[in-house]
Design an enzyme around this catalytic site. Structure first.
Site, mmCIF file in Angstrom:
data_model
loop_
_atom_site.group_PDB
_atom_site.id
_atom_site.type_symbol
_atom_site.label_atom_id
_atom_site.label_comp_id
_atom_site.label_asym_id
_atom_site.label_seq_id
_atom_site.Cartn_x
_atom_site.Cartn_y
_atom_site.Cartn_z
ATOM 1 C CG ASP A 37 4.332 -8.119 -7.339
ATOM 2 O OD1 ASP A 37 3.780 -7.149 -7.295
ATOM 3 O OD2 ASP A 37 3.432 -9.166 -6.688
ATOM 4 C CG LEU A 56 6.534 -9.334 0.524
ATOM 5 C CD1 LEU A 56 5.477 -8.366 0.846
ATOM 6 C CD2 LEU A 56 8.172 -8.744 0.052
ATOM 7 N N GLY A 76 5.485 -3.552 -2.103
ATOM 8 C CA GLY A 76 4.681 -5.079 -2.131
ATOM 9 C C GLY A 76 3.829 -5.065 -0.308
ATOM 10 C CB VAL A 78 -2.469 -6.529 2.007
ATOM 11 C CG1 VAL A 78 -3.912 -5.945 2.378
ATOM 12 C CG2 VAL A 78 -2.209 -8.164 1.641
ATOM 13 C CE1 TYR A 139 -3.076 -0.807 2.191
ATOM 14 C CE2 TYR A 139 -4.294 1.369 3.012
ATOM 15 C CZ TYR A 139 -3.057 0.569 2.588
ATOM 16 O OH TYR A 139 -2.517 1.276 2.013
ATOM 17 C CB SER A 168 -5.966 8.897 -3.646
ATOM 18 O OG SER A 168 -7.443 8.581 -2.690
HETATM 19 C C1 15L Z 1 -4.311 3.529 -0.847
HETATM 20 O O1 15L Z 1 -3.905 3.469 0.761
HETATM 21 C C2 15L Z 1 -5.035 2.334 -0.962
HETATM 22 O O2 15L Z 1 -3.672 1.482 -1.145
HETATM 23 C C3 15L Z 1 -5.321 2.764 -2.747
HETATM 24 O O3 15L Z 1 -5.847 1.254 -3.573
HETATM 25 C C4 15L Z 1 -6.637 3.483 -1.591
HETATM 26 O O4 15L Z 1 -7.739 3.397 -1.469
HETATM 27 C C5 15L Z 1 -5.996 4.782 -1.007
HETATM 28 O O5 15L Z 1 -5.888 4.135 -0.303
HETATM 29 C C6 15L Z 1 -7.264 5.922 -0.614
HETATM 30 O O6 15L Z 1 -7.114 6.219 0.724
HETATM 31 O O7 15L Z 1 -7.643 6.218 -1.910
#
Ligand code: 15L
Length: 268
Positions: A37, A56, A76, A78, A139, A168
């Site tokens: 990490d 990374l 790994g 964001v 993201y 989640s």
């Molecule tokens: C995700 O992809 C996130 O990494 C996480 O923190 C949550 O926000 C989750 O989705 C979600 O949709 O609840």
């Protein structure tokens, strides 16, 4: 077939919330873990685990870390919605380094994708894993790219990947949406273990969601192919969480929830 109990397993994002859970629980299964990490590992190292701090973006470091590994668990990068420039380095270039490491090692990849690849689908739709991608931000878009990378590396290089479209993943659900999207930690661990050990996965996509009775959004995926059966159900939290909803209409209409409202500028 990869044998994660015999060959070392590289876990990226090891210092994150899910990384620390996976490190502890997979070590308890007898796996030899190489943890990495950008941030220091926050806990005492589990048995048979080593840790190396690495970025990374450092291709050479990642290739070194993957040397001799039979499996790469790529958690790994964001993990929430961020501006494009912040997502790009870790989740596009960093992802490429992780897949290159898998290709050069002939390793199985387990890729932490996300429900935010399809977050703009309305909650009234039932999706199979081969549905149209509708990312709800940069993201989610980076995770679409990641799944595309997995398909490319299978078709062109024979690198096998299980892409986990995680809902989640939390110790417990915290709002009404998570009564559908929750992935318990025990189910997360069994999912990763099956994804790492299953035979002949090519590029398989699995919804990373517990056996929640309110999950009516996601259906067909490769869970039977990898032999994974989620056990937990968020329903026990329904009395206290059913009223905890988002203020913006778009967040409640769409599967991605609050991510859909970040920077949202459509009229009406
Ligand atoms: C995700 O992809 C996130 O990494 C996480 O923190 C949550 O926000 C989750 O989705 C979600 O949709 O609840």
């Amino acid at each position: 077939m990869p044998d994660p109990a015999r060959k070392p397993v590289l876990l990226t994002g090891a210092s994150g919330t899910l990384g620390t859970v996976l490190a502890r629980e997979l070590a308890a299964l007898g796996w030899t873990l190489r943890l990495t990490d950008l941030r220091p590992f926050p806990n005492p190292l589990p048995r048979r685990a080593s840790f190396a701090q690495a970025d990374l973006s450092d291709r050479a470091a990642l290739l070194r870390l993957a040397d001799g590994c039979g499996t790469i668990l790529h958690f790994g990068g964001v993990s929430v919605e961020q501006p494009f420039e912040d997502v790009y380095g870790p989740n596009i270039r960093g992802l490429y380094h992780a897949f290159e490491a898998a290709r050069l090692e002939g390793a199985r990849m387990v890729f932490a994708s996300s429900n935010h690849t399809v977050g703009f689908h309305p909650r009234t739709e039932v999706l199979d894993s081969n549905c149209t991608m509708r990312p709800d931000g940069y993201y989610g878009l980076s995770k679409v790219y990641g799944e595309g990378m997995a398909q490319l590396y299978w078709d062109k290089h024979g690198v096998e990947t299980v892409s986990l479209r995680i809902g989640s993943a939390r110790a417990a659900p915290t709002d009404a949406r998570m009564l559908a999207t929750w992935l318990s930690y025990p189910d997360l661990v069994s999912l990763v273990a099956r994804a790492a050990a299953a035979d002949d996965v090519s590029h398989a996509i699995v919804w990373g969601v517990s056996n929640n009775r309110r999950m009516t959004w996601w259906r067909g995926d490769a869970r039977e192919r990898i032999g994974w059966l989620p056990r937990d159900d968020a329903e026990a939290w329904a009395p206290q969480l059913a009223g905890i909803v988002e203020p913006q209409a778009v967040s409640e209409e769409r599967q991605g929830g609050s991510y859909c409202a970040i920077g949202y500028s459509r009229a009406g």
